[in-house]
Design a protein around this motif. Structure first.
Motif: not given
Length: 511
Positions: A70-74, A496-508
């Motif tokens: 959730i942190v490093w994937a930014t 905030v976009v949270f996905g079922p594979l424990n991913t979060v997209d903050f870009t929007k």
């Protein structure tokens, strides 16, 4: 009925303790970090203040558990993106792949991409990252790439991966391999890289206050669609009541991992709460190589004693999904065969042996994990086991599991960052796996046969057989439940976009 009453009583006591913590947290919100007064207002593209349940153990994707992505994937990106159906897409760093023969995969890398430090994110960098993933001693994904014999970059946009035997899921696996810059990673090493990660993502490292917060800022040179906001500051609070207090006081913009009680309180107070059934499953792993569970009869007794439905109802008020399988990786899936709780049969199998069992779990890592562990232990005690508890921080638990130093039962999440059954087979079931808790030549043989199929559809019957062996026949794995993940957003916060594979997209995300 007794287990239900016991679980409800435990949950009630826990809620009262958290309610008391809420009062304390509300009186001292700024102590959590990342809440400076000049950063508290709503300003559209302003940095987003994200609150986590725990501090990431490491930001190195080669050795780190995927709970920290959730942190490093930014800052870093996976080699291959996945779509809404959790299947690989052509929208990421790797844009296409071809199976040129049974043991050869050819991948095309998006041209003209650079890391934020200026290094080229070309085929050589991709090949180096896959090699690190396969060969690093502490690699979390090492067991998944053991069949890979060669990784080559014949030109700047081509990577060729060869396997010893056919393996249909290589593209799927690359969806959880995050690209790292070769020179920088070699120079800094794992710890140095984790202290200031460099990637190709929409954000870049901004800084950290040890034990307090981590910040990233917008990457102005990002190759894809640039972030709407200026950055993200991550803080953390182990107590769920404090996470609730911080979102209610508008000290943070998004608060992750709210247990059912806090989520309900937040909703009642008018806070926006989003609930998502995830692919994350909490599993009890029984070590069949050491006492007491080197005795098959006692493994069966433990599996029969644990009532997953009672845990879901008693601890989560139904806000989790009882899960009877290990290899049903996508939300909504259940196995064809499973184990049904039978307390009387469990007690009969234990007899008068009074075996001692240790339950190890990652304290504060997952929603209500302490209550879950106590519930599992209570069920085992009713069956005749003597139970002790060992709560550990997540990083220590992972190291001990890898080092084969966790006897008895370990309870933690299986996070299928790749939605294919082999992610759990290679991670947990094979003799050379992360857990190594159920070594069996038959499992190894079937795991290999599954990978040698042409595609996932042909492999599915073999995975059903593997699930039956591991869960129903050998009782090495006791699936408990699939997590329903709750997060709350503050007033005016969206995107905030949270996905079922424990991913979060903050870009929007904006506020």
């Amino acid at each position: 009925m007794m287990i239900m009453k016991s679980l409800r009583s435990l949950r009630s006591r826990r809620f009262l303790a958290l309610a008391a913590a809420l009062t304390v947290a509300s009186a001292g919100l700024t102590g959590c970090g990342g809440s400076d007064s000049d950063n508290s207002g709503s300003s559209g593209t302003a940095p987003i203040r994200a609150l986590l349940a725990a501090q990431p153990a490491t930001l190195d994707p080669i050795v780190g558990a995927r709970s920290a992505q959730i942190v490093w994937a930014t800052m870093l990106e996976p080699l291959i993106n996945t779509g809404n159906d959790l299947a690989p897409t052509d929208t990421g760093l790797v844009t296409s792949w071809t199976r040129t023969d049974a043991t050869t995969w050819t991948f095309k890398v998006r041209p003209d991409i650079s890391f934020s430090n200026g290094e080229k994110a070309d085929a050589a960098a991709v090949a180096n990252t896959i090699t690190l993933t396969r060969d690093s001693a502490a690699s979390q994904l090492k067991s998944y790439f053991g069949n890979v014999t060669a990784i080559e970059a014949p030109d700047a946009t081509t990577v060729v991966v060869k396997t010893k035997t056919p393996q249909y899921d290589i593209p799927d696996l690359l969806a959880t391999v995050y690209l790292v810059p070769p020179k920088y990673y070699q120079e800094k090493g794992s710890e140095g890289f984790a202290a200031a990660p460099v990637g190709t993502g929409p954000y870049v490292w901004s800084g950290a206050n040890a034990g307090r917060d981590i910040s990233v800022k917008k990457n102005p040179d990002y190759w894809g669609t640039k972030a709407t906001n200026e950055g993200i500051t991550f803080t953390w609070a182990n107590e769920a009541a404090q996470r609730l207090a911080l979102i209610q006081s508008k000290s943070v913009d998004v608060s992750f991992d709210l247990p059912p009680a806090q989520a309900s309180t937040a909703k009642s107070a008018g806070v926006n709460v989003v609930s998502t059934e995830t692919a994350i499953k909490i599993v009890a792993f029984l070590d069949s190589t050491k006492a007491p569970f080197n005795d098959p009869k006692l493994r069966e007794a433990a599996a029969l004693a644990i009532d997953r439905d009672a845990i879901v109802k008693g601890i989560f008020d139904g806000q989790a999904v009882a899960d009877a399988g290990l290899l049903n990786v996508k939300p909504g899936q259940q196995p064809t065969q499973s184990v049904t709780a039978d307390a009387a049969k469990a007690k009969e199998l234990v007899g008068g042996a009074n075996p001692t069992v240790q339950i190890t779990y990652p304290a504060a890592q997952y929603t209500n994990i302490e209550e879950v562990s106590q519930a599992v232990g209570g069920s085992l005690e009713k069956a005749g086991f003597k139970v002790s508890y060992v709560p550990l921080d997540y990083g220590t638990l992972v190291k001990r599991i890898i080092g084969r130093q966790v006897p008895g039962i370990s309870i933690f999440a299986g996070v299928p960052n790749v939605a294919v059954p082999d992610y759990f087979v290679s991670g947990f079931m094979k003799t050379k796996s992360i857990t190594g808790n159920c070594p069996d030549p038959q499992i190894d043989t079937l795991a290999q046969q599954a990978l040698e199929q042409n595609d996932a559809q042909q492999a599915n019957p073999i995975y059903e057989q593997l699930n039956t062996i591991g869960v129903v026949q050998k009782h090495c794995y006791v699936p408990l439940y699939r997590q329903v993940f709750n997060y709350a957003t503050g007033p005016g916060v969206s995107g905030v976009v949270f996905g079922p594979l424990n991913t979060v997209d903050f870009t929007k995300t904006t506020r």
